[in-house]
Scaffold this active site. Structure first.
Site, PDB file in Angstrom:
ATOM      1  N   GLU A  16      62.048  12.523  34.394  1.00 48.78           N
ATOM      2  CA  GLU A  16      62.296  12.117  33.005  1.00 48.78           C
ATOM      3  C   GLU A  16      63.791  11.963  32.726  1.00 48.78           C
ATOM      4  OE1 GLU A  16      59.508  14.130  30.139  1.00 48.78           O
ATOM      5  OE2 GLU A  16      59.065  15.316  31.924  1.00 48.78           O
ATOM      6  N   SER A 187      55.235  14.995  30.671  1.00 49.29           N
ATOM      7  CA  SER A 187      55.058  13.564  30.401  1.00 49.29           C
ATOM      8  C   SER A 187      53.915  12.915  31.174  1.00 49.29           C
ATOM      9  CB  SER A 187      56.354  12.796  30.681  1.00 49.29           C
ATOM     10  OG  SER A 187      57.291  13.081  29.693  1.00 49.29           O
ATOM     11  N   SER A 322      60.927   8.862  18.539  1.00 49.42           N
ATOM     12  CA  SER A 322      60.018   9.854  19.121  1.00 49.42           C
ATOM     13  C   SER A 322      59.224  10.550  18.032  1.00 49.42           C
ATOM     14  CB  SER A 322      60.811  10.895  19.919  1.00 49.42           C
ATOM     15  OG  SER A 322      61.513  10.297  20.986  1.00 49.42           O
TER      16      SER A 322
END
Length: 350
Positions: A16, A187, A322
Site C-alpha cells: 500500500e 486492503s 477516502s
C-alpha cells in the site's frame, strides 16, 4: 508560541506504498491550510520501498510529484541511518498503511523515540491488523460476527490425507460462499470469495503464500456500512457511510480503481440501526485498545436487521476522498480540522 514540527511519515515497505503517498499528500495540504499553517510545520519523512528513511528535499519531492522514489536496495545497513532531522520532530503523523506501518511495528519504534504520534499504540495497532486477534477481542466483549474459523499454513501445506479433511470441515461448518483471508494483510490483499471445493483449495493455497495464519468466514448477503471513530479515552462516532459496487466483492482493484465503488454518506438506515452501529463501533474501538482514529466496518442484513462487526482499520486511507475523512466531513468536521484534532489527540495521549 512556536510551531509544532510534525513528522509526516509515509511510504513504507508494503503493498500500500502508493496509497500511503496519496494520504500523506492530502494531510500535508491540510497542515498548510487555514489556522493549521500558523500552528504546524511539516517535515516530510519518506520511507522508500528499500526501507531507508529520507527526509527534507527527498520527502518533499515525493509529496509534490506523488511518484515513489526508485532506490538502491544493495546496502541494507543504511536502514539504521535515520536522517538527522528526525531528532527535531515534536509529534509524528505516521500514515503508513499495511504491514510495517499499522501493525504495531512503527508504533513501537515511535514509542521508543518518546515522541507523541497520531493513532493507536503498539497493542491497538497490532490487534487491529491481525484478523484473528481482532476477532478474538471482539468476541470477548460480545460483539456479533459472522461464523468463522482460524487455520494455519501447516494445515494447508500438509499431506494429501489431511488437506481434504480440512476442506470437508470448512464446507460443513461454514458452507458456500465463504471468504478466505490472510490474517495479517490490509486492503483486501490475498482475499478470495469461493463457491466450490476447487476454488476453496486454490484460495487456501494462495492465502497461505501470504501468511502462516488464515481466516475463513461465512459469506452473507448484506449491506456494507462503515463508521469512523475519533478520540482517546472518550471516543465519538461519526455518521454512517455505505459502500456499493458492481464487482463480486470489495477487493483491492475495486477499492482503489476510480469509479468501481460508490460511497453513500450518510447511509440511508433506520435511526435505531444507526445508533446500534455507532455504539458497536465505539465498543470495537475500545476492545482492541485503539486510540486517535479508526474506521470500523459492518455488515447489515436488512431482511433480519442483524448487524455484524466485520473489522477495524486503525490507519484507514486518508485522502480527501477516502471514507474516513468524508464521514467526519458529513459529521461537521472538515479535513483540516480533523487533521488538527488528531495531532492534538496525539499530544494529549502522550
Amino acid at each position: 508560541m512556536s510551531k509544532l514540527r510534525v513528522g509526516l511519515l509515509f511510504g513504507g515497505r508494503s503493498g500500500e506504498h502508493e496509497v500511503s503517498i496519496n494520504s500523506a499528500r492530502a494531510i500535508a495540504t491540510a497542515l498548510q491550510t487555514g489556522d493549521n499553517q500558523s500552528k504546524y510545520e511539516v517535515l516530510p519523512v519518506y520511507i522508500p520501498k528499500n526501507g531507508v528513511w529520507q527526509a527534507s528535499e527527498v520527502g518533499q519531492q515525493v509529496l509534490e510529484t506523488g511518484t515513489p522514489l526508485v532506490c538502491d536496495d544493495s546496502n541494507p545497513q543504511q536502514l539504521w541511518d535515520f536522517p538527522p532531522e528526525v531528532k527535531t520532530v515534536d509529534v509524528w503523523f505516521p500514515i503508513l498503511h499495511g504491514p510495517n506501518g499499522e501493525d504495531g511495528t512503527i508504533q513501537g519504534l515511535l514509542t521508543l523515540m518518546r515522541v507523541p504520534f497520531v493513532g493507536s499504540g503498539v497493542l491497538g495497532s497490532s490487534v487491529g491488523m491481525d484478523k484473528i486477534a481482532m476477532k478474538t477481542a471482539f468476541a470477548q466483549v460480545g460483539l456479533p460476527q459472522v461464523n468463522y474459523k482460524f487455520i494455519e499454513r501447516s494445515q494447508v501445506w500438509s499431506n494429501a490425507c489431511v488437506f481434504p479433511k480440512l476442506c470437508d470441515d470448512i464446507e460443513q461448518s461454514l458452507g458456500y460462499p465463504c471468504f478466505v483471508k490472510p490474517a495479517n494483510l490490509g486492503s483486501s490483499v490475498g482475499i478470495a470469495k469461493v463457491r466450490s471445493r476447487s476454488e476453496l483449495e486454490s484460495a487456501l493455497d494462495s492465502a497461505a503464500s501470504y501468511d502462516r495464519r488464515i481466516v475463513i468466514e461465512t459469506g452473507v448477503t448484506a449491506r456494507e456500512v462503515e463508521c469512523a471513530v475519533l478520540g482517546n479515552d472518550n471516543p465519538k462516532a461519526s455518521v454512517i457511510g455505505e459502500i456499493t459496487y458492481d464487482s463480486d466483492f470489495y477487493d483491492y482493484e475495486t477499492k482503489y480503481t476510480d469509479g468501481r465503488a460508490q460511497l453513500h454518506i450518510p447511509a440511508q438506515l433506520p435511526d435505531n440501526i444507526i445508533t446500534q452501529i455507532q455504539e458497536m463501533a465505539i465498543e470495537g474501538f475500545k476492545a482492541i485498545d485503539a486510540s486517535g482514529l479508526a474506521r470500523v466496518d459492518f455488515f447489515y442484513v436488512e431482511a433480519t436487521q442483524e448487524i455484524f462487526i466485520n473489522e477495524i482499520n486503525t490507519l484507514p486511507g486518508f485522502t480527501a476522498f477516502s471514507m474516513y475523512p468524508q464521514l467526519w466531513e458529513a459529521s461537521g468536521i472538515k479535513f483540516p480540522e480533523l487533521v488538527d484534532q488528531l495531532i492534538q489527540l496525539a499530544v494529549e495521549k502522550a
